[in-house]
Each structure stands twice: as structure tokens, then as C-alpha cells.
Motif scaffolding. Structure first.
Motif, mmCIF file in Angstrom:
data_model
loop_
_atom_site.group_PDB
_atom_site.id
_atom_site.type_symbol
_atom_site.label_atom_id
_atom_site.label_comp_id
_atom_site.label_asym_id
_atom_site.label_seq_id
_atom_site.Cartn_x
_atom_site.Cartn_y
_atom_site.Cartn_z
ATOM 1 N N PRO A 60 0.820 -1.210 0.000
ATOM 2 C CA PRO A 60 0.000 0.000 0.000
ATOM 3 C C PRO A 60 0.854 1.261 0.000
ATOM 4 O O PRO A 60 1.988 1.260 0.481
ATOM 5 N N ILE A 61 0.306 2.316 -0.564
ATOM 6 C CA ILE A 61 0.948 3.628 -0.527
ATOM 7 C C ILE A 61 0.556 4.293 0.801
ATOM 8 O O ILE A 61 -0.627 4.311 1.164
ATOM 9 N N ASN A 62 1.519 4.842 1.502
ATOM 10 C CA ASN A 62 1.288 5.393 2.839
ATOM 11 C C ASN A 62 0.653 6.788 2.750
ATOM 12 O O ASN A 62 1.208 7.796 3.207
ATOM 13 N N LEU A 63 -0.527 6.835 2.141
ATOM 14 C CA LEU A 63 -1.219 8.093 1.864
ATOM 15 C C LEU A 63 -1.731 8.744 3.142
ATOM 16 O O LEU A 63 -2.405 8.102 3.951
ATOM 17 N N GLN A 64 -1.416 10.040 3.293
ATOM 18 C CA GLN A 64 -1.851 10.781 4.477
ATOM 19 C C GLN A 64 -2.794 11.936 4.142
ATOM 20 O O GLN A 64 -3.636 12.301 4.955
ATOM 21 N N GLY A 65 -2.644 12.533 2.960
ATOM 22 C CA GLY A 65 -3.491 13.668 2.640
ATOM 23 C C GLY A 65 -3.050 14.372 1.378
ATOM 24 O O GLY A 65 -2.232 13.857 0.608
ATOM 25 N N TYR A 66 -3.598 15.576 1.159
ATOM 26 C CA TYR A 66 -3.304 16.312 -0.075
ATOM 27 C C TYR A 66 -3.397 17.809 0.162
ATOM 28 O O TYR A 66 -3.984 18.278 1.134
ATOM 29 N N VAL A 67 -2.767 18.562 -0.750
ATOM 30 C CA VAL A 67 -2.739 20.020 -0.663
ATOM 31 C C VAL A 67 -3.006 20.598 -2.046
ATOM 32 O O VAL A 67 -2.472 20.114 -3.050
ATOM 33 N N LEU A 68 -3.879 21.619 -2.102
ATOM 34 C CA LEU A 68 -4.273 22.213 -3.379
ATOM 35 C C LEU A 68 -4.252 23.729 -3.290
ATOM 36 O O LEU A 68 -4.709 24.305 -2.293
ATOM 37 N N GLY A 69 -3.755 24.377 -4.346
ATOM 38 C CA GLY A 69 -3.743 25.832 -4.422
ATOM 39 C C GLY A 69 -4.689 26.334 -5.490
ATOM 40 O O GLY A 69 -4.616 25.900 -6.636
ATOM 41 N N ASN A 70 -5.612 27.250 -5.125
ATOM 42 C CA ASN A 70 -6.639 27.774 -6.043
ATOM 43 C C ASN A 70 -7.112 26.692 -7.010
ATOM 44 O O ASN A 70 -6.981 26.820 -8.233
ATOM 45 N N PRO A 71 -7.669 25.604 -6.492
ATOM 46 C CA PRO A 71 -7.944 24.447 -7.338
ATOM 47 C C PRO A 71 -9.202 24.605 -8.187
ATOM 48 O O PRO A 71 -10.255 25.026 -7.698
ATOM 49 N N SER A 72 -9.108 24.267 -9.473
ATOM 50 C CA SER A 72 -10.303 24.126 -10.297
ATOM 51 C C SER A 72 -11.136 23.002 -9.697
ATOM 52 O O SER A 72 -10.629 21.903 -9.472
ATOM 53 N N THR A 73 -12.394 23.267 -9.438
ATOM 54 C CA THR A 73 -13.243 22.288 -8.758
ATOM 55 C C THR A 73 -14.525 22.048 -9.544
ATOM 56 O O THR A 73 -14.820 20.937 -9.959
ATOM 57 N N TYR A 122 -8.622 11.475 5.316
ATOM 58 C CA TYR A 122 -7.410 12.108 4.804
ATOM 59 C C TYR A 122 -7.406 13.598 5.094
ATOM 60 O O TYR A 122 -8.395 14.297 4.918
ATOM 61 N N THR A 123 -6.269 14.087 5.529
ATOM 62 C CA THR A 123 -6.074 15.505 5.807
ATOM 63 C C THR A 123 -5.944 16.277 4.497
ATOM 64 O O THR A 123 -5.380 15.771 3.524
ATOM 65 N N SER A 124 -6.469 17.496 4.470
ATOM 66 C CA SER A 124 -6.307 18.316 3.265
ATOM 67 C C SER A 124 -6.086 19.771 3.642
ATOM 68 O O SER A 124 -6.624 20.266 4.634
ATOM 69 N N LEU A 125 -5.272 20.434 2.847
ATOM 70 C CA LEU A 125 -5.038 21.872 2.960
ATOM 71 C C LEU A 125 -5.389 22.497 1.623
ATOM 72 O O LEU A 125 -4.829 22.124 0.586
ATOM 73 N N ILE A 126 -6.344 23.416 1.623
ATOM 74 C CA ILE A 126 -6.743 24.140 0.416
ATOM 75 C C ILE A 126 -6.342 25.598 0.628
ATOM 76 O O ILE A 126 -6.788 26.236 1.582
ATOM 77 N N PHE A 127 -5.468 26.117 -0.250
ATOM 78 C CA PHE A 127 -5.051 27.513 -0.065
ATOM 79 C C PHE A 127 -5.310 28.313 -1.330
ATOM 80 O O PHE A 127 -5.317 27.782 -2.443
#
Length: 440
Positions: free
Chosen positions: A204-217, A352-357
Motif C-alpha cells: 500500500p501507498i502510505n497516503l496521508q493527505g493532499y494540498v491544493l492551491g486555487n484548485p479548479s473544482t 485524509y487531511t487536506s489543505l486548500i489555499f
């Protein structure tokens, strides 16, 4: 018969040439043309083949953490577009070197060290995707047209193969990051990795979270929020904004053609904002070829990346691409993820943790639209709106939610310029928003 033999021989030679390049080639890079002296960090470049016949060769740049690569997080960074090379992230956003901004004089543009690189606290894997982006290429002309959902699967395959060849990073905390259009891909990729960890793919991939800047949604939503953003930034008048709200009823993109009053108001809005540089409204809207333009470095990067000595140093397979372009805006592509909100919801349910900036001067994907879809998730606020600080100065504002999502603004910047925004490195951002991913 002779012609058939010659044709078969040529085909065989072509196949031998491409397959001799290696489906999983990797090389250490100690020097880069334009940079003075040996690189002060560990850089590896290479290709990973994906697809049934590994016909797609995805090119990557990998830089080890300058602190403790054995334990520090591993971050996969994707650029937007679609079709923009990840060298944008490396040279413009969070890498240890950047293009020196100086007038092009016909010689190779220079690279200089940065002080703000995220590689000070994490290893970063920059990936050129989809196929046809940057130095990534296909061995055959018969490749399925890339798509949002298809890229999530391809990148997942890439990661498993890359980690299979770099097993020393299997236990490191893993995160995915990117900006702009990657906001459509990354939430789907996180879900793909998460499912793969349970259903199919070992180790497995040790996935913890993701981070996105001004993301197209949601494309239409993102664009609709440009109008209230323009009003808040005094780009349009109160009267025009109030009229647009009343007559267009919040829909400024897919306007009913029978609503001629709304169409006329939208035309007035466009006249007011036509000469605004939407990605960073503080800067002039000028041609990339102008040295006074902020994006002039894109031109310098094009000269640099197309130089034969640079491609040799990066170990690019000779003849695999034509001219290198930073962003291929004409790339055939299927936009099949209309909204990434459901993926965000699933990922938060999975823990999963996420940071959206958001750079608060980016009108392309305005922070108002980002805040709107975050509100739609309907998660309770656990840390309300407050400034985050760099020393005794406000760097932006932040708010945290019960679904392990943090939203932060970056004062007076666009999404991709976090090196200036933080006056240091990503550690500052993580510290002030209390996101523990990269903080020890």
C-alpha cells in the motif's frame, strides 16, 4: 519483397531504439546547464512506462528532502493545464532552483538557488502528465485521449511502479499536491490510491493527505464567482454588480440567450475586466515576450528546456519529443470530472487531511468559489477565521473544519507563488494553519 523486408527492418530498428531507452529509466543529475557549480541537492530524472504495453512514458524530476529523506514526507506535485509541465512547480513554485529573471540575450538562461524550497522538509516528485506534457511521450501514435478520470488511474499506476523502484520511500508519509487544473485530478487520484490500498495494489501507498492551491473544482462555479470577486476588488461598480445579481440571478457563464439584459450586463463586465491579468490582478496584462511581464520567465524556461545540453543533462530520450513547450493548451483531452466535490467528500470520510489555499489576488480561480464549495461539504468549523502570521506580519487568513480540511488565504498573491507568499518555505504555512503533515 525487398521493400517489405526493408520496411520490416526499419520497424524493428525503431522498436529496438525506443525499447532500448528502458521502460523504467532513472539517472542522477549532478550538474545542470545554467547553474553555477554542482547542484546543492539530490536530483533524479527518469521515465516510468504505464499502460498495457507501457507505451506511455511519463517523465519525472525527483528531489530528495534536504533534511531527512529517510523519514520526511514524500510529496507528488502536479501542475495544472491540463498539459503544463511540472517544471512549473520545480522552477516557479516550490523547488530549490528558479530561472533568473533577466533579459534574454541569446545565451542559455541562468538558474539560481532559492531559499524557500519545500524540499527543505520533504522529498518532491514532479511529474509531467498527461502524456504529451513536457518530456513525457508515447511510443505509439495510438494512445487513448487523456481524461480527468483516466489520469487518476495512470498516475496511480505510475506511483506504484515508481515506489517499486524506490522502496526505501514506501514507509514515508505520502501526500499529493498541486494547483489550478490539478484540482480536478488530485481528489480523484487520492480516492484511487485509497481504494487501491484496500482492493488491489500491494504494497500500500502510505497516503496521508493532499494540498491544493486555487484548485479548479467546478468550472462554471469557479467562473461565476469571478463577478462577486471583481466587485469586491473594485473592478466593477456597485450598480453593475447589483444589476447582474438581480437580472442574471447568479448565473453569468451559461446565460439563457433569451435573457438579453443579462447578456448586455456580462458584456459590460467583460469590458471592465478585459485588460486585467486574471491570474494575478496586481500585475500588468502584457505579452510573455516582454521582460517587464511577470510571466517572462516562462519564455526563459522555454529557451532553457529546449537547449540540447539541458536535455542531455536531464537524460531526456533523444528524439522522443519535438519542441518542448511549458503548457500545451491544444492537447486533445476529455474533461470528464465536472465536479471534484464528491471526491473531496469521500476523501474526508476516509480520514485524509487536506489543505486548500488560495492566493487572494487570483481571479482565475477566485477564493470566493473555493470557499463556496468548501461550505457545501457542510462540515462544522473547529478553528474559526483568524490571521496566520509570519513573524509579526499577517501572511493571510485561515479556518479549519472537522473533516480535517484547512482553508488558508495567501495575502496579495496568486496560487502558484507560495515562495514569495511565505517569505520562506512551506513550513511556515503548515505551522500557522496547524496542519501537521510536514511539521515535526
Amino acid at each position: 519483397m525487398a521493400n517489405d523486408y526493408v520496411s520490416s527492418l526499419l520497424l524493428l530498428l525503431i522498436l529496438i531504439f525506443f525499447y532500448s531507452q528502458g521502460t523504467h529509466s532513472a539517472s542522477t543529475v549532478k550538474f545542470l546547464p545554467g547553474f553555477d557549480g554542482p547542484l546543492p541537492f539530490e536530483l533524479e530524472t527518469g521515465y516510468i512506462g504505464v499502460g498495457e504495453e507501457e507505451e506511455v512514458q511519463l517523465f519525472y524530476y525527483f528531489i530528495k528532502s534536504e533534511r531527512n529523506p529517510e523519514e520526511d514526507p514524500l510529496l507528488l506535485w502536479l501542475s495544472g493545464g491540463p498539459g503544463c509541465s511540472s517544471i512549473s512547480g520545480l522552477l516557479y513554485e516550490n523547488g530549490p532552483v528558479t530561472v533568473k529573471h533577466e533579459v534574454y540575450n541569446g545565451t542559455l538562461p541562468s538558474l539560481v538557488s532559492t531559499t524557500y524550497s519545500w524540499t527543505k522538509i520533504s522529498s518532491i516528485l514532479y511529474l509531467d502528465q498527461p502524456v504529451g506534457t513536457g518530456f513525457s511521450y508515447s511510443r505509439t501514435p495510438f494512445v487513448n485521449k487523456p481524461s480527468d478520470s483516466g489520469e487518476a488511474k495512470r498516475i496511480h499506476e505510475f506511483l506504484h511502479k515508481w515506489l517499486g523502484r524506490h522502496q526505501e520511500f514506501l514507509s514515508n508519509p505520502f501526500y499529493v499536491g498541486g494547483d489550478s487544473y490539478s484540482g480536478k485530478i488530485i481528489p480523484a487520484l487520492v480516492q484511487e490510491i485509497s481504494k487501491g490500498n484496500y482492493l488491489c495494489c500491494k504494497p500500500p501507498i502510505n497516503l496521508q493527505g493532499y494540498v491544493l492551491g486555487n484548485p479548479s473544482t467546478e468550472s462554471d462555479t469557479d467562473k461565476n464567482y469571478r463577478i462577486p470577486y471583481a466587485h469586491g476588488m473594485a473592478l466593477i461598480s456597485d450598480e453593475l454588480y447589483e444589476s447582474m445579481k438581480r437580472i442574471c440571478k447568479g448565473e453569468y457563464i451559461n446565460v439563457d440567450p433569451r435573457n438579453t439584459k443579462c447578456l448586455k450586463l456580462v458584456e459590460e463586465y467583460e469590458k471592465c475586466t478585459d485588460r486585467i491579468n486574471k491570474p494575478l490582478i496586481l500585475t500588468p496584462d502584457c505579452e510573455e515576450t516582454s521582460p517587464d511581464c511577470y510571466d517572462y520567465r516562462g519564455l526563459l524556461t522555454t529557451y532553457w528546456a529546449n537547449d540540447e545540453s539541458v536535455q542531455r543533462a536531464l537524460h531526456v530520450n533523444k528524439g522522443s519529443i519535438g519542441e518542448w513547450v511549458r503548457c500545451d493548451w491544444d492537447m486533445p483531452y476529455t474533461h470528464d470530472i465536472k465536479s471534484s466535490v464528491p471526491y473531496h467528500m469521500n476523501n474526508s470520510i476516509d480520514g485524509y487531511t487536506s489543505l486548500i489555499f488560495s492566493g487572494d489576488h487570483d481571479m482565475e480561480v477566485p477564493f470566493l468559489g473555493t470557499q463556496a464549495w468548501i461550505r457545501s461539504l457542510n462540515y462544522s468549523i473547529i478553528d474559526d477565521w483568524r490571521p496566520w502570521m509570519i513573524g509579526d506580519q499577517i501572511g493571510g487568513y485561515t479556518r479549519s473544519y472537522a473533516n480535517k480540511m484547512t482553508f488558508a488565504t495567501i495575502k496579495a498573491r496568486r496560487r502558484t507563488h507560495t515562495r514569495v507568499q511565505t517569505r520562506g518555505d512551506f513550513h511556515h504555512v503548515q505551522k500557522v494553519v496547524q496542519w501537521s503533515a510536514f511539521v515535526t
